[in-house]
Design a protein around this motif. Structure first.
Motif, PDB file in Angstrom:
ATOM      1  N   SER A 117      13.909  34.997 -22.950  1.00 61.12           N
ATOM      2  CA  SER A 117      12.852  34.907 -22.149  1.00 61.12           C
ATOM      3  C   SER A 117      11.732  35.898 -22.458  1.00 61.12           C
ATOM      4  O   SER A 117      10.612  35.497 -22.497  1.00 61.12           O
ATOM      5  CB  SER A 117      13.217  35.397 -20.738  1.00 61.12           C
ATOM      6  OG  SER A 117      14.192  36.420 -20.715  1.00 61.12           O
ATOM      7  N   THR A 118      11.950  36.980 -23.261  1.00 56.46           N
ATOM      8  CA  THR A 118      11.126  37.667 -23.948  1.00 56.46           C
ATOM      9  C   THR A 118      10.633  37.213 -24.697  1.00 56.46           C
ATOM     10  O   THR A 118       9.273  37.035 -25.256  1.00 56.46           O
ATOM     11  CB  THR A 118      11.707  38.987 -24.444  1.00 56.46           C
ATOM     12  OG1 THR A 118      12.637  39.606 -23.553  1.00 56.46           O
ATOM     13  CG2 THR A 118      10.631  40.106 -24.948  1.00 56.46           C
ATOM     14  N   LEU A 134      14.457  42.761 -28.918  1.00 63.96           N
ATOM     15  CA  LEU A 134      15.001  41.484 -28.079  1.00 63.96           C
ATOM     16  C   LEU A 134      14.566  40.360 -28.755  1.00 63.96           C
ATOM     17  O   LEU A 134      15.143  39.289 -28.747  1.00 63.96           O
ATOM     18  CB  LEU A 134      14.454  41.812 -26.900  1.00 63.96           C
ATOM     19  CG  LEU A 134      15.228  42.590 -25.667  1.00 63.96           C
ATOM     20  CD1 LEU A 134      14.625  42.854 -24.641  1.00 63.96           C
ATOM     21  CD2 LEU A 134      16.685  42.061 -25.594  1.00 63.96           C
ATOM     22  N   VAL A 135      12.912  40.271 -29.138  1.00 67.68           N
ATOM     23  CA  VAL A 135      12.454  38.911 -29.417  1.00 67.68           C
ATOM     24  C   VAL A 135      12.966  38.427 -30.941  1.00 67.68           C
ATOM     25  O   VAL A 135      13.180  37.406 -31.169  1.00 67.68           O
ATOM     26  CB  VAL A 135      10.799  38.843 -29.603  1.00 67.68           C
ATOM     27  CG1 VAL A 135      10.284  37.882 -30.127  1.00 67.68           C
ATOM     28  CG2 VAL A 135      10.170  39.547 -28.195  1.00 67.68           C
ATOM     29  N   TYR A 145      11.414  45.492 -27.234  1.00 63.53           N
ATOM     30  CA  TYR A 145      10.352  44.235 -27.168  1.00 63.53           C
ATOM     31  C   TYR A 145      10.851  43.415 -28.373  1.00 63.53           C
ATOM     32  O   TYR A 145      11.249  42.446 -28.564  1.00 63.53           O
ATOM     33  CB  TYR A 145       9.126  44.467 -26.696  1.00 63.53           C
ATOM     34  CG  TYR A 145       8.559  43.377 -26.488  1.00 63.53           C
ATOM     35  CD1 TYR A 145       7.854  42.530 -27.663  1.00 63.53           C
ATOM     36  CD2 TYR A 145       8.082  42.484 -25.125  1.00 63.53           C
ATOM     37  CE1 TYR A 145       7.081  41.295 -27.519  1.00 63.53           C
ATOM     38  CE2 TYR A 145       7.488  41.607 -25.043  1.00 63.53           C
ATOM     39  CZ  TYR A 145       6.924  40.944 -26.122  1.00 63.53           C
ATOM     40  OH  TYR A 145       6.288  39.378 -26.142  1.00 63.53           O
ATOM     41  N   LEU A 187      17.842  37.642 -21.748  1.00 62.19           N
ATOM     42  CA  LEU A 187      16.830  38.243 -21.732  1.00 62.19           C
ATOM     43  C   LEU A 187      15.879  38.004 -23.120  1.00 62.19           C
ATOM     44  O   LEU A 187      14.631  37.960 -23.017  1.00 62.19           O
ATOM     45  CB  LEU A 187      17.030  39.771 -21.537  1.00 62.19           C
ATOM     46  CG  LEU A 187      15.867  40.931 -21.658  1.00 62.19           C
ATOM     47  CD1 LEU A 187      15.036  40.438 -20.524  1.00 62.19           C
ATOM     48  CD2 LEU A 187      16.263  42.121 -21.340  1.00 62.19           C
ATOM     49  N   PHE A 240       8.069  34.579 -23.555  1.00 56.49           N
ATOM     50  CA  PHE A 240       7.032  35.303 -23.009  1.00 56.49           C
ATOM     51  C   PHE A 240       6.075  35.642 -24.261  1.00 56.49           C
ATOM     52  O   PHE A 240       4.703  35.441 -24.004  1.00 56.49           O
ATOM     53  CB  PHE A 240       7.439  36.627 -22.487  1.00 56.49           C
ATOM     54  CG  PHE A 240       6.295  37.546 -21.957  1.00 56.49           C
ATOM     55  CD1 PHE A 240       5.987  38.582 -22.665  1.00 56.49           C
ATOM     56  CD2 PHE A 240       5.512  37.436 -20.810  1.00 56.49           C
ATOM     57  CE1 PHE A 240       5.076  39.556 -22.302  1.00 56.49           C
ATOM     58  CE2 PHE A 240       4.577  38.248 -20.327  1.00 56.49           C
ATOM     59  CZ  PHE A 240       4.381  39.488 -21.121  1.00 56.49           C
ATOM     60  N   ASP A 241       6.306  36.023 -25.345  1.00 52.57           N
ATOM     61  CA  ASP A 241       5.845  36.493 -26.368  1.00 52.57           C
ATOM     62  C   ASP A 241       4.885  35.071 -26.968  1.00 52.57           C
ATOM     63  O   ASP A 241       3.727  35.638 -27.074  1.00 52.57           O
ATOM     64  CB  ASP A 241       6.629  36.945 -27.476  1.00 52.57           C
ATOM     65  CG  ASP A 241       5.765  37.836 -28.539  1.00 52.57           C
ATOM     66  OD1 ASP A 241       5.696  37.244 -29.774  1.00 52.57           O
ATOM     67  OD2 ASP A 241       5.257  38.910 -28.169  1.00 52.57           O
TER      68      ASP A 241
END
Lengths: 496, 619
Positions: free
Chosen positions: B536-537, A290-291, A287, B533, B540-541
């Motif tokens: 979109s992550t 990715l962010v 996560y 991805l 979302f965050d």
């Protein structure tokens, strides 16, 4: 000796504030001198350090404080805390040198950072849960003032969010500590004693609850997904030296708590919940990466890579709790990698945040799209940033590889499923290369025009950090000789 | 100092010297430009001497490192063959670069020396940690060298594509390390075959994937195409002779491991054969000289991988060495023509071989060697591998033979450039990429001669007197030798294809021109979905997780306001109500106090009467 190392910065802070007339230049240089002095003392300790027997500590100091509640001033170091003490001393010294260019209330800033340094050193040296907690909360208070007082953008709001979120976490931590205290016979907050007696070994349900409380508190600080959302705004709005200390030192308090408190004192509960911890770790790794990949703000991107890197630590310590199908040597490699990653990440990300501070200082913006071809006007800056970026993505030759190789080798051997986390090193490679490409290559345009190259204060703060990263990457034995016995001791304690 | 310590020091120095000098040059930057060439040539020369010394003496050294495994280097017969070769090719490429690379010399030579150190370490490592260390550093220097002209973003992007692809493949080595520890074998390369069966398969798979990625075999081949954006000396050293060759080298070294697992050797053999075939077709379809040579590199390394899979270690390593010399030569020639004529398109380069005799002759030798024409190097070495393929499976043999024929075909395309007559249409294509200088200097020509000699003579490694010694040294006595019939047959085949291609021309298969569409496939299947991805992550965050936290804070604030309202309207109001009740009672209590005497008499009488009634009732 240890108490001297811990409280010297605080004493200097008090002097700095109390002295009636002190010029800005004198204050800044006093700060540098004190941190270098403290660093020299820590270096002396390192040279004199000998690995204590398992369960024992070196440089121990024990003074009665609150006997009625079983709390005393108990400090000492072992293989886990010695490297982190050294990391703290190095990072704060680097920040002091970087801040030689600070124009805004340098005296107050120096005093505040010296106070922060004491609370950080004290936490890593603490062997009593109340002492640990006091320093934990004091560090939160100190960082709040740093962000609110010297930050930019929406500093007040980010500082408040940081404070409330991590303070709430620390309350959960306190709840866990009280649980440990109540379960111990006789009631005590002493870490060495609790590790020896493992109070909740016969009560798995209660042990699970206490572990959950402690883990929530530490997970907020680490930070682990989903408790990480305080980190990006805190980093974006903090000053450069504040971010460097936040990422370099404060985040380590969370992961240090895993290996110092959770694993030795609640081995049964840790083993029972190891899979949850591994899952949280893997999610944090993927996560966070990715962010970070999606970010266009340089500081936010580096902030999210911290989530990713701390995720590796969580994966490794979680894997060390899975006893089936692996021997202690393999799990010790994983824990050794976790502690190495703490040191490595502190140095690398501290350097990267200082470099990001240079960007803001010259151009007033962290937006990567506003730059281009920065390697032209600022080649030395480009080299430093490239070194930091490659170190952060785990390139061998730097400390990150030493850490990540041990983490992955140990974790995959113990729990094969953790191989999924390897995706993280590929994603961080992609995001750093993209950042390098956007900001440094191509035609010089936008905010890159007229960008001044690194000044001496910046070079002499970032350079030594990166040199240490290189040194550990090429010659890891001095560091690993200290860490490995401590890691082995933790693994043995979890296996009881 | 005893001789053992001296040679141990020589082995350490082989890695440490180029690394230290390279790092120093990179950090020194522009101020060191004037020193860069002499320093780097001196370092390379010393490295060649050290390489020869360690190849003769075969020392082994070890130092404690991490994860309970030492940092161990050793020179055995296989590395004794490869290490001096790579060092020599590096030296020659650096001599070429002295004349060819004129800007940012310190950074260029520094990075090349760092790369040399990494290759030396890869070739001599005997445990996984130093191997993986050197493996990744090679990839990083490759990135920095491909993107050397950083002002042009497409070059940096190409470097990133190359680095990320090889890094993805390198994850296999990380997995192999974990599996090796789990399988109880330890991280020494020689001990890997001793891991427990299930884990050994994982180790073999990891090593295979990493090697295939580095050697630009299918399905990873597309990164080599992008790597051609780098300067020609970089293509000559990294992307033909050294880095990609290390992929093949790793498989040659890990041959016992591949053998022990049963399926891995076959997988390697087929991967190599298919790459040789399909990338041969890709090479035939190219119209850019460097792209053709790149595809040819992948194809020729396919033969090395095939040899490793079949257990023909002697043939595979001989082919590796011969190919290194040949391909480095051809890339340097391409670089010389690019700098002189400003183009690398085959159609524009037609007849370029006639303009500068030395370049033309050496290019001719290299091309004939590439075609597999006797008695050049790649002819005999290829046969060693082909013969082993025939023993293994006839389908494999046919595929490999077809691949060999294709190598003659694409070599023919290059031969037209070398020997063809220059035409006016060709000359119109000059200076399309850079402004050509119309000269090829002495430092650029000298290495070509040496490499051409290598391309001519290294075939001896695969011919009877030397090949026998080589096989003995490498422990490869089991694999078949190429007899006279095979050798003559393949020479005739190569000649036939060459002549036919020159005579009747070659149809370039359209589907192969874009390198089998691999890069667009990877882009569509891996890169773009990952970026989506990531986006979109991140959303979302920001919108879910962060809002949840802020939402909690808002809820807390709302609860606080509700509590404040309750506090004021209920609790405080209740307290006020008690107070006002007490006040009302007080007012009531004041009512009897009227000050009228007769009313007091009435009140007293009433109270007395009530008291009497009470006494009577209670009494």
């Amino acid at each position: 000796m240890l108490s001297l190392v811990v409280f010297l910065p605080l004493a200097a802070a008090v002097v700095l504030v109390a002295v009636p007339r002190l010029s800005d230049v004198a204050a800044r240089w006093a700060w540098v001198v004190v941190t270098l002095l403290d660093l020299a003392l820590v270096a002396g300790m390192w040279l004199a350090y000998e690995a204590p027997p398992p369960g024992g500590v070196a440089f121990e100091q024990h003074v009665e404080w609150m006997p009625g509640i079983g709390s005393s001033y108990h400090v000492g170091v072992d293989g886990l805390s010695m490297p982190l003490l050294a990391l703290t001393a190095v990072v704060f010294a680097g920040c002091a040198v970087f801040a030689l260019r600070e124009q805004d209330r340098p005296r107050l800033q120096a005093a505040l950072f010296l106070f922060l340094q004491t609370s950080s050193l004290g936490l890593f040296a603490a062997l009593d849960l109340i002492v640990f907690f006091v320093f934990f909360d004091l560090s939160i208070v100190g960082m709040y003032f740093v962000i609110a007082g010297w930050g930019r953008g929406d500093a007040a709001r980010s500082a408040l969010k940081f404070f409330l979120y991590t303070f709430l976490g620390s309350l959960a931590l306190l709840l866990g500590f009280i649980g440990l205290y109540v379960a111990a016979e006789p009631h005590t907050f002493d870490m060495v004693e609790l590790a020896r007696s493992t109070p909740l070994a016969d009560a798995p349900a209660a042990g699970g609850l206490v572990l959950a409380a402690i883990l929530v508190g530490l997970a907020v600080k680490t930070p682990a997904v989903p408790f990480h959302t305080w980190l990006p705004p805190a980093h974006t709005d903090a000053p450069a030296v504040g971010s460097a200390v936040l990422a370099g030192v404060l985040l380590k308090m969370g992961t240090y708590g895993f290996v110092r408190i959770a694993m030795p004192m609640l081995p049964g509960a840790w083993r029972d919940w190891a899979w949850v911890i591994i899952a949280v770790g893997v999610v944090s790794v993927v996560y966070g990466a990715l962010v970070a990949l999606a970010q266009t703000d340089l500081k936010r991107m580096i902030a999210y890579t911290s989530v990713n890197h701390m995720g590796y630590v969580i994966v490794a310590v979680g894997a060390a709790g899975v006893l089936a199908g692996s021997d202690a040597q393999v799990r010790a490699v994983a824990v050794s990698g976790a502690v190495t990653q703490m040191v490595s990440h502190g140095l690398i990300t501290g350097a990267l945040f200082l470099l990001a501070g240079v960007v803001h200082d010259r151009a007033g913006s962290y937006d990567m799209a506003a730059f281009g071809g920065l390697a032209g006007p600022a080649p030395r800056f480009a080299t430093l940033f490239a070194v930091g970026a490659f170190a952060s993505l785990g390139l061998p030759g730097f400390s990150g590889f030493i850490a990540e190789f041990q983490i992955f080798t140990g974790s995959i051997a113990a729990v094969p499923v953790t191989a999924v986390a390897l995706v993280g090193i590929l994603l961080t490679a992609a995001l750093f290369l993209r950042a390098l490409q956007r900001v440094f290559t191509g035609t010089t345009r936008g905010l890159s025009v007229g960008f001044g190259d690194v000044r001496p204060a910046e070079l002499w703060s970032v350079g030594p950090l990166l040199l240490l990263v290189l040194a550990v990457g090429v010659l890891p034995r001095p560091l690993l000789d200290v860490i490995e016995p401590g890691a082995r001791a933790v693994v043995d304690m979890v296996g009881r | 100092m005893s001789s053992a310590t001296t040679t141990d020091a020589a082995l350490w120095l082989l890695v440490v010297l180029p690394a230290g000098v390279g790092a120093g040059l990179c950090i020194a930057g522009r101020p060191a430009s004037r020193l860069a060439v002499p320093v780097s040539l001196a370092t390379a020369a010393i490295s060649v001497l050290l390489a020869v010394a360690v190849a003769v003496v075969r020392p082994s050294v070890s130092a404690p490192f991490m994860a309970g495994t030492p940092f161990a280097l050793a020179v055995d017969p296989l590395s004794a063959l490869v290490v001096p070769t790579v060092a020599a090719v590096t030296m020659l490429v650096l001599v070429f670069s002295a004349g060819h690379v004129t800007s940012a010399r310190a950074r260029f030579h520094g990075l090349m020396l760092l790369f040399l150190a990494a290759v030396m370490l890869t070739a001599t490592a005997t445990t996984l940690p130093p191997l993986l260390l050197a493996w990744e550093v090679m990839g990083a220097t490759s990135y920095a060298l491909i993107g050397f002209g950083w002002r042009e973003v497409h070059k940096v992007e190409a470097g990133a594509a190359a680095f990320l692809t090889t890094r993805a493949a390198d994850l296999g080595l990380y997995i192999a390390a974990g599996a090796a520890l789990a399988g109880g074998a330890g991280l020494a390369l020689a001990d890997l075959p001793d891991a427990s069966p299930g884990w050994r398969d994982v180790v073999a798979a990891g090593v295979l994937v990493a090697a295939l990625g580095k050697a630009a075999q299918l399905p990873f081949s597309f990164w080599l195409s992008r790597a051609m954006e780098g300067p020609s000396p970089v293509s000559a050293l990294l992307h033909s002779a050294a880095m990609v060759a290390m992929g093949g080298y790793l498989l040659l070294r890990a041959e016992p491991l591949l053998d022990a697992t049963g399926w891995a050797a076959g997988a390697a053999a087929w991967a190599g054969a298919l790459t040789a075939l399909l990338l041969g077709a890709v090479a035939v379809a190219q119209s850019d000289l460097k792209q053709l040579l790149a595809a040819s590199t992948a194809a020729q390394l396919g033969f090395v991988v095939l040899g490793a899979g079949l257990g023909a270690v002697a043939g595979g390593s001989a082919h590796l060495v011969a190919h290194a010399a040949t391909k480095a030569l051809l890339f340097l020639v391409a670089g010389a023509w690019l700098a002189a004529l400003g183009t690398k398109r085959l159609s524009a380069l037609r007849g370029a071989g006639r303009r500068w005799p030395v370049v033309g002759v050496t290019a001719g030798i290299g091309t004939l060697a590439l075609a597999g024409v006797a008695p050049m190097s790649l002819w005999a070495t290829k046969d060693e591998v082909l013969v082993a393929a025939r023993e293994e499976s006839s389908v494999l043999y046919v595929v490999s033979l077809a691949a060999a024929a294709l190598s003659s075909a694409y070599a023919a395309k290059v031969l037209l450039v070398v020997r063809g007559r220059p035409t006016t249409e060709a000359e119109a294509g000059y200076d399309t990429e850079v402004q050509g200088t119309r000269r090829v200097g002495r430092p650029e020509q000298a290495p070509l001669v040496v490499l051409a000699a290598g391309a001519l003579l290294l075939g001896l490694l695969a011919l009877p007197p030397v090949s026998h010694t080589l096989r003995q040294a490498l422990g490869d006595t089991a694999s078949p030798t190429a007899g006279a019939a095979e050798l003559v047959g393949s020479a005739l085949l190569a000649l036939a294809v060459l002549v036919a291609a020159l005579r009747w021309g070659l149809p370039g298969p359209v589907w192969a021109a874009a390198w089998l569409g691999l890069e667009s496939a990877v882009d569509a299947v891996v890169v773009r979905p990952t970026l989506r991805l990531a986006d979109s992550t991140a959303r979302f965050d920001d919108r879910v997780l962060d809002r949840a936290v802020t939402g909690c804070a808002v809820l807390g604030e709302r609860a606080a306001r509700r509590a404040a309202v309750v506090d004021v309207r209920r609790i405080d109001a209740a307290v006020e109500a008690v107070a006002s009740g007490a006040r009302r009672l007080g007012r009531l209590a004041r009512l009897p106090q009227t000050g009228q005497l007769h009313e007091y008499y009435v009140q007293t009488a009433a109270v007395l009467a009530a008291g009497v009634v009470l006494l009577v009732v209670l009494g």
